[in-house]
Write a protein that holds these residues in place. Sequence first.
Motif, PDB file in Angstrom:
ATOM      1  N   HIS A  60     -11.101 -33.149  19.119  1.00  0.00           N
ATOM      2  CA  HIS A  60     -12.068 -32.820  20.285  1.00  0.00           C
ATOM      3  C   HIS A  60     -11.909 -31.783  21.426  1.00  0.00           C
ATOM      4  O   HIS A  60     -11.007 -30.880  21.919  1.00  0.00           O
ATOM      5  N   VAL A  61     -13.311 -31.467  21.561  1.00  0.00           N
ATOM      6  CA  VAL A  61     -13.558 -30.522  22.832  1.00  0.00           C
ATOM      7  C   VAL A  61     -14.148 -31.171  23.887  1.00  0.00           C
ATOM      8  O   VAL A  61     -14.962 -32.338  24.403  1.00  0.00           O
ATOM      9  N   ILE A  78      -8.335 -22.034  22.062  1.00  0.00           N
ATOM     10  CA  ILE A  78      -9.068 -21.592  20.594  1.00  0.00           C
ATOM     11  C   ILE A  78      -9.579 -22.418  19.611  1.00  0.00           C
ATOM     12  O   ILE A  78      -9.132 -24.197  19.836  1.00  0.00           O
ATOM     13  N   TYR A  79     -11.106 -22.355  19.480  1.00  0.00           N
ATOM     14  CA  TYR A  79     -12.131 -22.939  19.056  1.00  0.00           C
ATOM     15  C   TYR A  79     -12.781 -22.996  17.065  1.00  0.00           C
ATOM     16  O   TYR A  79     -12.619 -21.190  17.560  1.00  0.00           O
ATOM     17  N   VAL A  84     -24.165 -26.397  13.973  1.00  0.00           N
ATOM     18  CA  VAL A  84     -22.851 -26.177  15.101  1.00  0.00           C
ATOM     19  C   VAL A  84     -21.662 -27.262  14.719  1.00  0.00           C
ATOM     20  O   VAL A  84     -21.869 -27.997  15.419  1.00  0.00           O
ATOM     21  N   SER A  85     -20.541 -27.070  14.195  1.00  0.00           N
ATOM     22  CA  SER A  85     -19.707 -28.213  14.627  1.00  0.00           C
ATOM     23  C   SER A  85     -18.567 -27.619  15.219  1.00  0.00           C
ATOM     24  O   SER A  85     -17.933 -26.495  14.665  1.00  0.00           O
ATOM     25  N   VAL A  86     -17.995 -27.999  16.644  1.00  0.00           N
ATOM     26  CA  VAL A  86     -17.361 -27.269  17.251  1.00  0.00           C
ATOM     27  C   VAL A  86     -16.702 -27.947  17.355  1.00  0.00           C
ATOM     28  O   VAL A  86     -15.993 -29.593  17.914  1.00  0.00           O
ATOM     29  N   LEU A  93     -19.553 -26.083  25.199  1.00  0.00           N
ATOM     30  CA  LEU A  93     -19.356 -26.269  23.449  1.00  0.00           C
ATOM     31  C   LEU A  93     -19.879 -27.021  23.344  1.00  0.00           C
ATOM     32  O   LEU A  93     -20.273 -27.428  22.138  1.00  0.00           O
ATOM     33  N   GLN A  94     -20.332 -28.173  24.459  1.00  0.00           N
ATOM     34  CA  GLN A  94     -20.328 -29.598  23.220  1.00  0.00           C
ATOM     35  C   GLN A  94     -22.379 -29.321  23.422  1.00  0.00           C
ATOM     36  O   GLN A  94     -22.836 -30.015  22.455  1.00  0.00           O
TER      37      GLN A  94
END
Length: 749
Positions: free
Chosen positions: A599-600, A636-637, A665-667, A605-606
């Motif tokens: 989870h972010v 780190i992502y 893009v999946s972050v 970034l979301q």
Amino acid sequence: MPHRLFRGLPALFLLCLACLPLRADTDYPPQVSPIVENRCMVCHGCYDAPCQLKLDAWAGVQRGASKDKVYDGTRLLTANLTRLFDDASDTAGWRDKGFYPVLDERRPQAGVMARMLNLKRQHPLPAGDILPDSFDLGLDRQQQCPKADEFDAFARDYPLWGMPYAMPALSDAEHATLADWLQAGAPGVATAPPGKAEREALRQWERFFNGSSLKEQLMSRYIYEHLFIGALYFADLPDSRYYEMVRSRTPPGQPIDTIATRRPYDSPGTEPFYYRLRPARTTPLAKRHMPYALDAARMTRWRELFLAPQYTVSELPSYSTRVASNPFVAFRELPQLSRYRFMLDEAQFTIMGFIKGPVCRGQVALNVIDDHFWVVFIDPNDQSAQSSADFLAQESGNLRMPSGDSGLLVSLVEWRKYAKNQLQFLKAKMDFIARQVSAEDVAVDLGLIWDGDGDNDNASLTVFRHSDSASVVKGLVGRYPKTAWVIDYSLLERIHYLLVAGFDVYGNVGHQLETRLYMDFLRMEGEQNFLLFLPEAERLKLRDYWYRGAAEHAKKYVLGDSVAFDRDTDIQYHSDNHKVELMDMLKQRQYGAQAARYHVDNALLQRLARQTGANLSFLPEVAFLDVLHKDGRSSIYSLVHTNGFTNNAQLFKEEQRRLPDEDYVSVVSGFIGAYPNVFFQLPESDLASFVDAIAALDSDKAYAALVSRYGVRRSAPWFWSLSDKLRARYAQEQPLEAGLFDLNRYENR
């Protein structure tokens, strides 16, 4: 005499080049190991190591290199096997197979490996961000594999191609350490033997795997054919080393004499033989590392699954290809429910097999799947298990899979047979399900989906495809994907036997083509199973969306007229987007589906993860992002690129099926992907401008500017320090799963 750093090593532990057997109990010296791991193995590991110079084990240095490729999609004949530790036992055996030395015992500095390192010192990378076109970085590039007597010409023609290739040179200290080691004859050191507790664990497990009854023998054969690719470890013990399950001519208590066959279900060629646990001799690489825990709970579980049930094994199945390659024939007497639960217990491992298993890079299997999809499983707690087992036994002929090395023409003829068999099986399967649902008054709803029994996070998985590699993670990760698979026992077993147990990376083009075409059927079957949970009126519309531009004959395998299922779902829907609603129900229901580790929380970034469009088509498949905070911490992502396609039902013309406007893009927090294409590193204060720059991408030039500002190119002087940081962080956050990242695909643009 050993040189400088190596004089202090006891002579007993120095195993030099003159000791021709490739010792399984030998490793790099401790001064050398971290340098080779972090600067050499990151490109030279697994089957796709350039020139087959596998440096993930000390024995690979002694074996040397070869001009032959393992990955060759055009070869007409099956290649000779060149598996380190299995297909030759000493340097003489490897020389007979065409491998040439990279060391020179008489003149150490004249060896190819030493000269490659010195060439880099003499000709460092040229100044500038992007390396010149003289560096060939294509995945299928024409490899230059010079022997000692060819090196002068190589150095003259390619002066910039020293090692590490197209990367910054080693530091002075690193170079000196490797130079001293090579001057000393590249000695290895004996690895420590297992301690008392580990020896006892080995004794218990090898006794378990070598029971004398027919039930025990059939169980062990089934387990071996599924775990031969695993990195087994004793979870009850701290710091257990990894082991491989092998077949041996020698019983437990004696040195292992490995029986090396092309496939795990091939005949061992001797009786009796024994299942043994052989210490893994290579460093874990992220692209192939598949840990699997052995402990007291696991042994109890397997006894409950395979030994406690009341059933009779009348005789052991033969090793003829017709029987051994078809698990529905070979293991018919092993309870189907037990087989299914065995695979579901570690479903991530099972699915990961066709990505990381014997192929290391899975281009044969992977251009047939979508870039991002979710996977769930039919519930094994089905009261009709025995009737299902009988049904699959009756259909075993239609479930026959590619298993040999046919010529190209024969493969095309065989494919027509497989296609006919698949349609017949799907029709029989739909009829069988309809009868079961009607006779037992079974609801077609989420109760048919395995929820993990409340404590198993293997119940839902996410697959990310990165061109010719992929990742499998637990949970339903990322935005709602275009497609999803629902996998039942027969589908899961066929995936394993087609792409893991039955796949031969050394096979000819016919074998690879058969495998690729058959995988189409398996993907479509998983997608069809998912569609059955949607309202009947929506199924064909969604199928047609998934298969835009595909030929009509391809669509018939997904709810075509002959395999239709006219029973509507019993799920009550409350929105207009039934697919998303179903996926959301699964995400709320499945144990572990939320995948909190990925989870972010970062709003910027979301926002990036919500973008869709052609601007994202300029991004690479996998990027690691290092965000630096003012207090010295870093986050780190992973940025995982999903490419849009009209369909995946065609073997060729992938670029013509591209839909860049559907890219996203999946972050995720942490690491997803074994082959990073680029590293980004920036202070947190620059994150907003970084996200804005991605949103504005409209050309390769704009992407190059993005990398120049925020990225770390191959030529960056700090490249290795960041690479080391990311590797250490991966090991810290995911100690069991972590392995060395492969840098062969690191981009130059």
